[in-house]
Design a protein around this motif. Structure first.
Motif, PDB file in Angstrom:
ATOM      1  N   GLU A   1       4.851  -6.813   8.634  1.00 23.73           N
ATOM      2  CA  GLU A   1       5.367  -8.175   8.434  1.00 23.73           C
ATOM      3  C   GLU A   1       5.223  -8.610   6.981  1.00 23.73           C
ATOM      4  O   GLU A   1       6.127  -9.229   6.416  1.00 23.73           O
ATOM      5  N   THR A   2       4.104  -8.279   6.364  1.00 23.49           N
ATOM      6  CA  THR A   2       3.907  -8.598   4.941  1.00 23.49           C
ATOM      7  C   THR A   2       4.908  -7.838   4.090  1.00 23.49           C
ATOM      8  O   THR A   2       5.518  -8.399   3.177  1.00 23.49           O
ATOM      9  N   ALA A   3       5.105  -6.567   4.410  1.00 20.67           N
ATOM     10  CA  ALA A   3       6.056  -5.745   3.658  1.00 20.67           C
ATOM     11  C   ALA A   3       7.479  -6.269   3.825  1.00 20.67           C
ATOM     12  O   ALA A   3       8.230  -6.360   2.848  1.00 20.67           O
ATOM     13  N   LYS A   4       7.869  -6.630   5.054  1.00 22.86           N
ATOM     14  CA  LYS A   4       9.223  -7.159   5.285  1.00 22.86           C
ATOM     15  C   LYS A   4       9.437  -8.450   4.504  1.00 22.86           C
ATOM     16  O   LYS A   4      10.519  -8.664   3.952  1.00 22.86           O
ATOM     17  N   THR A   5       8.434  -9.302   4.439  1.00 22.76           N
ATOM     18  CA  THR A   5       8.562 -10.542   3.666  1.00 22.76           C
ATOM     19  C   THR A   5       8.845 -10.223   2.204  1.00 22.76           C
ATOM     20  O   THR A   5       9.734 -10.817   1.589  1.00 22.76           O
ATOM     21  N   PHE A   6       8.104  -9.278   1.631  1.00 17.19           N
ATOM     22  CA  PHE A   6       8.312  -8.899   0.233  1.00 17.19           C
ATOM     23  C   PHE A   6       9.712  -8.327   0.023  1.00 17.19           C
ATOM     24  O   PHE A   6      10.459  -8.788  -0.845  1.00 17.19           O
ATOM     25  N   TYR A   7      10.091  -7.330   0.805  1.00 20.18           N
ATOM     26  CA  TYR A   7      11.369  -6.649   0.589  1.00 20.18           C
ATOM     27  C   TYR A   7      12.569  -7.536   0.917  1.00 20.18           C
ATOM     28  O   TYR A   7      13.591  -7.466   0.231  1.00 20.18           O
ATOM     29  N   CYS A   8      12.453  -8.384   1.930  1.00 20.33           N
ATOM     30  CA  CYS A   8      13.590  -9.211   2.328  1.00 20.33           C
ATOM     31  C   CYS A   8      13.622 -10.566   1.620  1.00 20.33           C
ATOM     32  O   CYS A   8      14.635 -10.935   1.042  1.00 20.33           O
ATOM     33  N   ASP A   9      12.504 -11.293   1.636  1.00 18.38           N
ATOM     34  CA  ASP A   9      12.498 -12.636   1.063  1.00 18.38           C
ATOM     35  C   ASP A   9      12.431 -12.634  -0.461  1.00 18.38           C
ATOM     36  O   ASP A   9      13.038 -13.490  -1.101  1.00 18.38           O
TER      37      ASP A   9
ATOM     38  N   TRP B   1       7.540   1.023  12.357  1.00 22.52           N
ATOM     39  CA  TRP B   1       8.351   1.218  11.155  1.00 22.52           C
ATOM     40  C   TRP B   1       9.563   0.291  11.189  1.00 22.52           C
ATOM     41  O   TRP B   1       9.951  -0.199  12.244  1.00 22.52           O
ATOM     42  N   VAL B   2      10.151   0.091  10.018  1.00 26.33           N
ATOM     43  CA  VAL B   2      11.386  -0.683   9.900  1.00 26.33           C
ATOM     44  C   VAL B   2      12.199  -0.091   8.749  1.00 26.33           C
ATOM     45  O   VAL B   2      11.651   0.290   7.720  1.00 26.33           O
ATOM     46  N   ASP B   3      13.511   0.021   8.960  1.00 25.87           N
ATOM     47  CA  ASP B   3      14.423   0.461   7.898  1.00 25.87           C
ATOM     48  C   ASP B   3      14.847  -0.745   7.071  1.00 25.87           C
ATOM     49  O   ASP B   3      15.156  -1.813   7.616  1.00 25.87           O
ATOM     50  N   ILE B   4      14.858  -0.554   5.767  1.00 26.52           N
ATOM     51  CA  ILE B   4      15.279  -1.581   4.811  1.00 26.52           C
ATOM     52  C   ILE B   4      16.516  -1.068   4.077  1.00 26.52           C
ATOM     53  O   ILE B   4      16.546   0.086   3.632  1.00 26.52           O
TER      54      ILE B   4
ATOM     55  N   ASP C   1       4.691  -3.311  -4.478  1.00 24.35           N
ATOM     56  CA  ASP C   1       4.887  -4.010  -3.213  1.00 24.35           C
ATOM     57  C   ASP C   1       3.501  -4.356  -2.648  1.00 24.35           C
ATOM     58  O   ASP C   1       2.477  -3.988  -3.245  1.00 24.35           O
ATOM     59  N   PRO C   2       3.429  -5.076  -1.529  1.00 26.20           N
ATOM     60  CA  PRO C   2       2.117  -5.499  -1.017  1.00 26.20           C
ATOM     61  C   PRO C   2       1.162  -4.351  -0.668  1.00 26.20           C
ATOM     62  O   PRO C   2      -0.046  -4.561  -0.589  1.00 26.20           O
ATOM     63  N   ASN C   3       1.673  -3.134  -0.465  1.00 28.37           N
ATOM     64  CA  ASN C   3       0.811  -2.002  -0.138  1.00 28.37           C
ATOM     65  C   ASN C   3       0.513  -1.129  -1.355  1.00 28.37           C
ATOM     66  O   ASN C   3      -0.123  -0.096  -1.239  1.00 28.37           O
ATOM     67  N   GLY C   4       0.974  -1.531  -2.536  1.00 29.26           N
ATOM     68  CA  GLY C   4       0.680  -0.776  -3.749  1.00 29.26           C
ATOM     69  C   GLY C   4       1.726   0.250  -4.129  1.00 29.26           C
ATOM     70  O   GLY C   4       1.556   0.955  -5.121  1.00 29.26           O
ATOM     71  N   ASN C   5       2.830   0.360  -3.360  1.00 28.66           N
ATOM     72  CA  ASN C   5       3.920   1.244  -3.768  1.00 28.66           C
ATOM     73  C   ASN C   5       4.553   0.665  -5.023  1.00 28.66           C
ATOM     74  O   ASN C   5       4.809  -0.535  -5.103  1.00 28.66           O
ATOM     75  N   VAL C   6       4.815   1.513  -6.010  1.00 26.55           N
ATOM     76  CA  VAL C   6       5.359   1.050  -7.285  1.00 26.55           C
ATOM     77  C   VAL C   6       6.877   1.207  -7.290  1.00 26.55           C
ATOM     78  O   VAL C   6       7.400   2.267  -6.956  1.00 26.55           O
TER      79      VAL C   6
END
Length: 138
Positions: A16-24, A38-41, A119-124
């Motif tokens: 949910e945190t990751a989806k907020t970052f990538y989508c919002d 998992w979720v596809d973006i 991103d919120p998990n540290g992926n650059v």
């Protein structure tokens, strides 16, 4: 068969945190998903699969012309108007750049503006806008 769509799967921490970052923040859309797993973006036409995870990827720095950049990283090449709008969304969200926007290869056919963000998990992520995108793979 030739495809112009790349698939990349990364550990995302809390989905949910990751989806907020990538989508919002980044402005991406979601696609297929498996709740809690998992979720596809839609990452600018590429399939980025975010996996619920506990682990984060370690990052190291490698020297390039602009300094030491984080590796591994991934990103997208955007038209300048989309790139500038993305920077505005990042600024409006109050996020910090890992490496602030920088112009590389000024005056060269490969001139580009680029920045790095986590991103919120540290992926650059490295996002770019090329002055001459048609010359990238001439």
């Amino acid at each position: 068969m030739k495809s112009n769509c790349m698939h990349l799967a990364v550990p995302a921490g809390d989905l949910e945190t990751a989806k907020t970052f990538y989508c919002d923040v980044l402005g991406c859309k979601t696609g297929n998903s498996e709740a809690g797993r998992w979720v596809d973006i839609d990452f600018w036409g590429n399939e980025l699969t975010l996996h619920q995870s506990e682990e984060q990827l370690p990052n190291v720095r490698h020297d390039v012309d602009m300094g030491a950049v984080a590796v591994p990283h991934f990103g997208a090449h955007l038209p300048d108007d989309e790139f500038q709008a993305l920077k505005a969304r990042i600024d409006a969200a109050g996020l910090e750049y890992l490496d602030k926007p920088y112009r590389r290869f000024v005056g060269d056919e490969y001139e580009q503006e680029t920045f790095f963000i986590k991103d919120p998990n540290g992926n650059v992520l490295e996002m770019k806008s090329m002055v001459n995108p048609e010359l990238m793979f001439k």
